[in-house]
Design a protein around this motif. Structure first.
Motif, PDB file in Angstrom:
ATOM      1  N   LYS A  10     -22.011  -2.365 -25.950  1.00  0.00           N
ATOM      2  CA  LYS A  10     -20.728  -3.194 -25.480  1.00  0.00           C
ATOM      3  C   LYS A  10     -21.074  -3.793 -24.062  1.00  0.00           C
ATOM      4  CE  LYS A  10     -18.468   0.772 -23.226  1.00  0.00           C
ATOM      5  NZ  LYS A  10     -17.208   1.472 -23.108  1.00  0.00           N
ATOM      6  N   ILE A  11     -21.989  -3.478 -23.455  1.00  0.00           N
ATOM      7  CA  ILE A  11     -22.449  -4.109 -22.206  1.00  0.00           C
ATOM      8  C   ILE A  11     -23.639  -4.849 -22.079  1.00  0.00           C
ATOM      9  CG2 ILE A  11     -21.183  -2.283 -20.886  1.00  0.00           C
ATOM     10  CD1 ILE A  11     -23.529  -1.523 -19.565  1.00  0.00           C
ATOM     11  N   GLY A  45     -23.299  -8.597 -21.274  1.00  0.00           N
ATOM     12  CA  GLY A  45     -23.244  -8.765 -19.885  1.00  0.00           C
ATOM     13  C   GLY A  45     -24.476  -9.135 -19.211  1.00  0.00           C
ATOM     14  N   VAL A  46     -25.385  -8.334 -19.544  1.00  0.00           N
ATOM     15  CA  VAL A  46     -26.869  -8.284 -18.891  1.00  0.00           C
ATOM     16  C   VAL A  46     -27.802  -9.346 -19.216  1.00  0.00           C
ATOM     17  CG1 VAL A  46     -28.746  -6.771 -18.242  1.00  0.00           C
ATOM     18  CG2 VAL A  46     -26.355  -5.815 -18.491  1.00  0.00           C
ATOM     19  N   HIS A  47     -27.473  -9.562 -20.863  1.00  0.00           N
ATOM     20  CA  HIS A  47     -28.440 -10.271 -21.541  1.00  0.00           C
ATOM     21  C   HIS A  47     -28.440 -11.945 -20.836  1.00  0.00           C
ATOM     22  CE1 HIS A  47     -30.154 -12.817 -24.847  1.00  0.00           C
ATOM     23  NE2 HIS A  47     -30.544 -11.778 -25.210  1.00  0.00           N
ATOM     24  N   TYR A  48     -27.241 -12.402 -20.649  1.00  0.00           N
ATOM     25  CA  TYR A  48     -27.091 -13.501 -19.909  1.00  0.00           C
ATOM     26  C   TYR A  48     -27.639 -13.764 -18.754  1.00  0.00           C
ATOM     27  CZ  TYR A  48     -25.466 -18.244 -18.338  1.00  0.00           C
ATOM     28  OH  TYR A  48     -25.410 -19.475 -17.713  1.00  0.00           O
ATOM     29  N   PRO A  49     -27.510 -12.918 -17.582  1.00  0.00           N
ATOM     30  CA  PRO A  49     -28.088 -13.200 -16.421  1.00  0.00           C
ATOM     31  C   PRO A  49     -29.745 -12.883 -16.350  1.00  0.00           C
ATOM     32  CG  PRO A  49     -26.939 -11.222 -16.213  1.00  0.00           C
ATOM     33  CD  PRO A  49     -26.383 -11.881 -17.391  1.00  0.00           C
TER      34      PRO A  49
END
Length: 275
Positions: A256-257, A260-264
């Motif tokens: 689920k998180i 959120g880490v993949h993009y940056p």
């Protein structure tokens, strides 16, 4: 006295027919040959890094044996394979002389000071390096229409992915002992990502250019322009998504998180690998 069984190489450069190379066509892609030659220098110097890693993992026969009997021979074969390709296409190029000058400089940059402070975090750093090389060789293969070069780079890429999986396995083993949190792992990962286009490739390409174009050896503007052309050659075929998927594995993030880490992380890798 019991001895370790010899490692059976998954492929051998001696079994690849270099006479299938369309030499005239290969020569026309000079920027790609410069890149291959620089890569061959770095791969051919991998025994120095293996020695340092073996010392770092002294006392762990599982890791040190794998490094010395599998990882090093396969990495050195990558160097031999690329050297053989260069020799077939550019028989006039003084590879040995250029490599000797490269290694004299390169060997001064390899030290324990560059290692992470713990074994687990150094293994994370190695995962990053293997990710970078696997991505690079995939891009080189897609940048060329030479079936021989595609076969060589496909073989090398497969080796690098397998090496990545070993380093990832050993990282998990050591992280159970060290208990590094995700923030510490992410820090090691990002430090190595930011260094992935470090002085190794710059040193290698500089020595290639000096031997290939001795008349421009002291022309900084010319060398910068040629380096930019080499970097741009495969940029369009580099896969940020492949990089990020491999880089995320050591973090072992809940599903689920991950977005959120993949993009940056994608933005960082795009800047480092694709600029």
């Amino acid at each position: 006295m019991q001895t370790e069984p010899l490692h059976i190489m998954p492929w051998r450069i001696e079994e690849i027919d270099l006479n299938r190379i369309d030499r005239q066509r290969a020569v026309a892609n000079e920027d790609l040959l410069l890149l291959l030659c620089a890569a061959s220098f770095i791969e051919s110097g991998s025994d120095l890094y293996t020695s340092n890693l073996s010392i770092f993992f002294n006392g762990d026969p599982e890791v040190s044996t794998w490094l010395n009997t599998e990882w090093e021979p396969e990495e050195l074969q990558h160097g031999r394979a690329l050297k053989a390709y260069i020799a077939h296409v550019w028989p006039e190029f003084d590879w040995d002389g250029a490599f000797e000058r490269f290694f004299a400089e390169y060997s001064q940059t390899c030290s324990f000071e560059d290692f992470e402070k713990t074994r687990a975090l150094e293994l994370v750093a190695r995962c990053v390096v293997e990710t970078g090389t696997a991505t690079l060789y995939r891009a080189i293969g897609e940048s060329s229409d030479d079936p021989v070069l595609k076969e060589i780079t496909d073989n090398i890429r497969s080796d690098e992915v397998r090496h990545y999986k070993h380093f990832l396995k050993y990282f998990r083993k050591y992280n159970e002992i060290e208990g590094n949190g995700r923030l510490a792992v992410l820090g090691a990962l990002l430090r190595r990502v930011k260094e992935i286009r470090n002085e190794d490739s710059e040193i290698a390409l500089r020595h290639v250019l000096a031997v290939r174009y001795p008349e421009h050896a002291d022309d900084l503007a010319y060398n910068r322009a040629r380096t930019a052309r080499v970097n741009a050659l495969v940029r369009r075929n580099l896969s940020a998504d492949m990089c990020v998927k491999m880089l995320l594995k050591p973090l072992d993030l809940p599903a689920k998180i991950q977005p959120g880490v993949h993009y940056p992380l994608t933005k960082i890798t795009q800047h480092v690998f694709f600029r």
